[in-house]
Design a protein around this motif. Structure first.
Motif, PDB file in Angstrom:
ATOM      1  N   THR A  68     -11.475  14.765 -78.351  1.00 17.50           N
ATOM      2  CA  THR A  68     -12.912  14.237 -79.009  1.00 17.50           C
ATOM      3  C   THR A  68     -12.987  14.981 -79.254  1.00 17.50           C
ATOM      4  O   THR A  68     -13.191  16.354 -78.921  1.00 17.50           O
ATOM      5  CB  THR A  68     -13.775  12.910 -78.747  1.00 17.50           C
ATOM      6  OG1 THR A  68     -14.689  12.538 -79.509  1.00 17.50           O
ATOM      7  CG2 THR A  68     -14.564  13.404 -77.138  1.00 17.50           C
ATOM      8  N   SER A  82     -22.428  13.424 -68.662  1.00 14.40           N
ATOM      9  CA  SER A  82     -21.009  13.075 -68.901  1.00 14.40           C
ATOM     10  C   SER A  82     -20.137  12.250 -69.792  1.00 14.40           C
ATOM     11  O   SER A  82     -21.150  12.117 -70.030  1.00 14.40           O
ATOM     12  CB  SER A  82     -21.486  12.640 -67.369  1.00 14.40           C
ATOM     13  OG  SER A  82     -22.115  11.359 -67.400  1.00 14.40           O
ATOM     14  N   VAL A  83     -19.342  12.193 -69.227  1.00 16.98           N
ATOM     15  CA  VAL A  83     -17.690  11.851 -70.368  1.00 16.98           C
ATOM     16  C   VAL A  83     -17.436  10.656 -69.081  1.00 16.98           C
ATOM     17  O   VAL A  83     -17.092  10.647 -68.258  1.00 16.98           O
ATOM     18  CB  VAL A  83     -16.711  12.386 -70.446  1.00 16.98           C
ATOM     19  CG1 VAL A  83     -15.781  11.488 -70.667  1.00 16.98           C
ATOM     20  CG2 VAL A  83     -17.273  14.045 -70.893  1.00 16.98           C
ATOM     21  N   TRP A  84     -17.339   9.396 -70.303  1.00 16.95           N
ATOM     22  CA  TRP A  84     -16.911   7.947 -68.732  1.00 16.95           C
ATOM     23  C   TRP A  84     -15.799   6.983 -69.608  1.00 16.95           C
ATOM     24  O   TRP A  84     -15.618   8.344 -71.199  1.00 16.95           O
ATOM     25  CB  TRP A  84     -18.355   6.888 -68.850  1.00 16.95           C
ATOM     26  CG  TRP A  84     -19.070   8.090 -68.431  1.00 16.95           C
ATOM     27  CD1 TRP A  84     -20.410   8.688 -68.226  1.00 16.95           C
ATOM     28  CD2 TRP A  84     -19.170   6.759 -67.071  1.00 16.95           C
ATOM     29  NE1 TRP A  84     -20.797   8.434 -67.219  1.00 16.95           N
ATOM     30  CE2 TRP A  84     -20.509   8.017 -66.159  1.00 16.95           C
ATOM     31  CE3 TRP A  84     -19.483   5.704 -65.762  1.00 16.95           C
ATOM     32  CZ2 TRP A  84     -20.973   7.505 -65.410  1.00 16.95           C
ATOM     33  CZ3 TRP A  84     -19.449   5.382 -65.075  1.00 16.95           C
ATOM     34  CH2 TRP A  84     -20.631   6.029 -64.872  1.00 16.95           C
ATOM     35  N   LYS A 145     -17.173   7.264 -64.350  1.00 22.52           N
ATOM     36  CA  LYS A 145     -17.294   8.742 -64.828  1.00 22.52           C
ATOM     37  C   LYS A 145     -15.835   9.608 -64.413  1.00 22.52           C
ATOM     38  O   LYS A 145     -15.038   9.738 -62.838  1.00 22.52           O
ATOM     39  CB  LYS A 145     -18.450   9.482 -64.167  1.00 22.52           C
ATOM     40  CG  LYS A 145     -18.558  10.794 -64.759  1.00 22.52           C
ATOM     41  CD  LYS A 145     -20.052  10.742 -63.752  1.00 22.52           C
ATOM     42  CE  LYS A 145     -21.147  13.065 -63.868  1.00 22.52           C
ATOM     43  NZ  LYS A 145     -21.719  12.385 -62.642  1.00 22.52           N
ATOM     44  N   VAL A 177     -13.538  18.413 -76.497  1.00 23.06           N
ATOM     45  CA  VAL A 177     -12.961  17.417 -75.113  1.00 23.06           C
ATOM     46  C   VAL A 177     -11.878  16.739 -75.199  1.00 23.06           C
ATOM     47  O   VAL A 177     -11.234  16.087 -75.372  1.00 23.06           O
ATOM     48  CB  VAL A 177     -14.280  16.459 -74.929  1.00 23.06           C
ATOM     49  CG1 VAL A 177     -14.547  16.124 -73.451  1.00 23.06           C
ATOM     50  CG2 VAL A 177     -15.797  17.003 -74.664  1.00 23.06           C
ATOM     51  N   THR A 179      -9.560  13.616 -72.610  1.00 23.74           N
ATOM     52  CA  THR A 179     -10.174  13.380 -71.335  1.00 23.74           C
ATOM     53  C   THR A 179      -8.878  12.627 -71.281  1.00 23.74           C
ATOM     54  O   THR A 179      -8.215  11.659 -71.491  1.00 23.74           O
ATOM     55  CB  THR A 179     -11.245  12.389 -71.638  1.00 23.74           C
ATOM     56  OG1 THR A 179     -12.687  13.031 -72.344  1.00 23.74           O
ATOM     57  CG2 THR A 179     -11.899  11.369 -70.272  1.00 23.74           C
ATOM     58  N   LEU A 194     -13.768   5.584 -74.247  1.00 31.46           N
ATOM     59  CA  LEU A 194     -14.594   6.912 -73.797  1.00 31.46           C
ATOM     60  C   LEU A 194     -15.746   7.417 -74.455  1.00 31.46           C
ATOM     61  O   LEU A 194     -16.508   5.575 -75.319  1.00 31.46           O
ATOM     62  CB  LEU A 194     -14.162   7.986 -74.866  1.00 31.46           C
ATOM     63  CG  LEU A 194     -12.616   8.526 -74.838  1.00 31.46           C
ATOM     64  CD1 LEU A 194     -11.910   9.339 -75.044  1.00 31.46           C
ATOM     65  CD2 LEU A 194     -12.152   8.509 -72.787  1.00 31.46           C
ATOM     66  N   LEU A 196     -20.134   8.421 -73.692  1.00 32.14           N
ATOM     67  CA  LEU A 196     -20.862   9.972 -72.658  1.00 32.14           C
ATOM     68  C   LEU A 196     -22.427   9.752 -73.162  1.00 32.14           C
ATOM     69  O   LEU A 196     -22.387   8.747 -73.272  1.00 32.14           O
ATOM     70  CB  LEU A 196     -21.052  11.140 -74.565  1.00 32.14           C
ATOM     71  CG  LEU A 196     -20.084  11.699 -75.458  1.00 32.14           C
ATOM     72  CD1 LEU A 196     -20.518  12.311 -75.984  1.00 32.14           C
ATOM     73  CD2 LEU A 196     -19.367  12.578 -74.023  1.00 32.14           C
ATOM     74  N   PRO A 203     -24.442   4.950 -70.334  1.00 26.26           N
ATOM     75  CA  PRO A 203     -23.158   5.879 -71.399  1.00 26.26           C
ATOM     76  C   PRO A 203     -23.008   4.705 -72.329  1.00 26.26           C
ATOM     77  O   PRO A 203     -23.473   3.827 -72.142  1.00 26.26           O
ATOM     78  CB  PRO A 203     -22.025   5.609 -70.245  1.00 26.26           C
ATOM     79  CG  PRO A 203     -22.484   5.986 -69.066  1.00 26.26           C
ATOM     80  CD  PRO A 203     -24.183   5.283 -68.885  1.00 26.26           C
ATOM     81  N   TYR A 205     -20.452   3.808 -75.500  1.00 28.38           N
ATOM     82  CA  TYR A 205     -18.597   4.249 -75.684  1.00 28.38           C
ATOM     83  C   TYR A 205     -19.105   3.982 -77.072  1.00 28.38           C
ATOM     84  O   TYR A 205     -19.550   2.770 -77.921  1.00 28.38           O
ATOM     85  CB  TYR A 205     -18.338   3.127 -75.089  1.00 28.38           C
ATOM     86  CG  TYR A 205     -18.230   2.550 -74.105  1.00 28.38           C
ATOM     87  CD1 TYR A 205     -17.174   3.265 -72.949  1.00 28.38           C
ATOM     88  CD2 TYR A 205     -19.144   2.142 -72.749  1.00 28.38           C
ATOM     89  CE1 TYR A 205     -17.547   3.473 -71.599  1.00 28.38           C
ATOM     90  CE2 TYR A 205     -19.833   2.806 -71.319  1.00 28.38           C
ATOM     91  CZ  TYR A 205     -18.306   3.385 -70.652  1.00 28.38           C
ATOM     92  OH  TYR A 205     -18.367   3.280 -69.417  1.00 28.38           O
TER      93      TYR A 205
END
Length: 248
Positions: A68, A82-84, A145, A177, A179, A194, A196, A203, A205
């Motif tokens: 992404t 962070s990315v989740w 996470k 990014v 993931t 996904l 942020l 987060p 989605y």
């Protein structure tokens, strides 16, 4: 944002693209149930007739995962914490599974009477490479996470070393990014969302992956199997097509 990562959506001050498989995961594809145990003529070098082309057991590690782009079109910096990843859906699977891995095994090209393809290759340069590893028993709604694998500049003018998350995204800056996802162990078809975490917020989605089936493969079809005398006898000598075959 780059056109290839659209469609996009607004996430606060940011624009983010939908999750797109990077193409490096080397998935298998399911042979439709009831397919006769004989040479299967393909509709193209990598196309199984009657298959929905749902990826089977893609290797979603790091840059082979979901890609992404995050862009900050505002006039001020935005901190991405962070990315989740979250298990968005699951449909259980059981029973025999026949599949073909085109990037590894290739097909049989009857016009030249030899095995064709395999080794798709390629690469991806991501600013941030992440991995979300779900517990073995995780179910729908489970969120985790993503951990940082590496970070890197992908173009001129970008800092080296490239900063890791949490990351302050400057006005007008965008990052790519990747993931990766390690799925739970229950056999079935999954989708993953996904998310942020931006600033101090929880987060959000923003993208859901295409379905992928994770299950043990009981029968591997490929092009090499078509080289046996039993399979060769069933392929017309005048054929110009591509084939895959079951194991003898």
């Amino acid at each position: 944002m780059s056109p290839q990562w659209q469609p996009i959506m607004q996430l606060g001050d940011l624009l983010v693209s939908q999750a797109t498989a990077s193409g490096l995961s080397g998935p298998s594809y399911r042979i439709p149930a009831g397919t006769p145990s004989k040479p299967l003529e393909l509709t193209g070098p990598m196309a199984i007739p009657g298959s929905d082309q749902t990826p089977v057991n893609p290797q979603l590690q790091g840059e082979a995962g979901y890609v992404t782009e995050i862009c900050n079109p505002s006039t001020h910096a935005v901190t991405v914490q962070s990315v989740w990843a979250r298990v968005a859906s699951f449909t259980a699977f059981s029973g025999p599974l026949a599949a073909w891995t085109p990037c590894t095994d290739g097909s049989y090209y009857a016009a030249q009477q030899n095995q064709f393809g395999g080794g798709c290759g390629g690469g991806l340069a991501a600013n941030e490479t992440m991995q979300a590893s779900f517990p073995a028993s995780a179910g729908v709604g489970a969120a985790i996470k993503a951990s940082q694998l590496r970070s890197a500049p992908t173009g001129p003018g970008q800092p080296s070393p490239f900063p890791q998350f949490p990351l302050s995204l400057a006005a007008g800056q965008s990052i790519l990014v990747a993931t990766g996802v390690t799925p739970p162990t229950a056999a079935g078809t999954y989708t993953f969302s996904l998310g942020l975490a931006v600033g101090d917020a929880a987060p959000v989605y923003f993208a859901t992956s295409a379905p992928a089936l994770f299950a043990p493969v009981t029968q591997e079809w490929n092009g090499k199997n078509c080289m046996t005398p039993a399979m060769q006898a069933q392929i017309p000598t005048s054929s110009q097509s591509y084939y895959i075959c079951p194991p003898a």
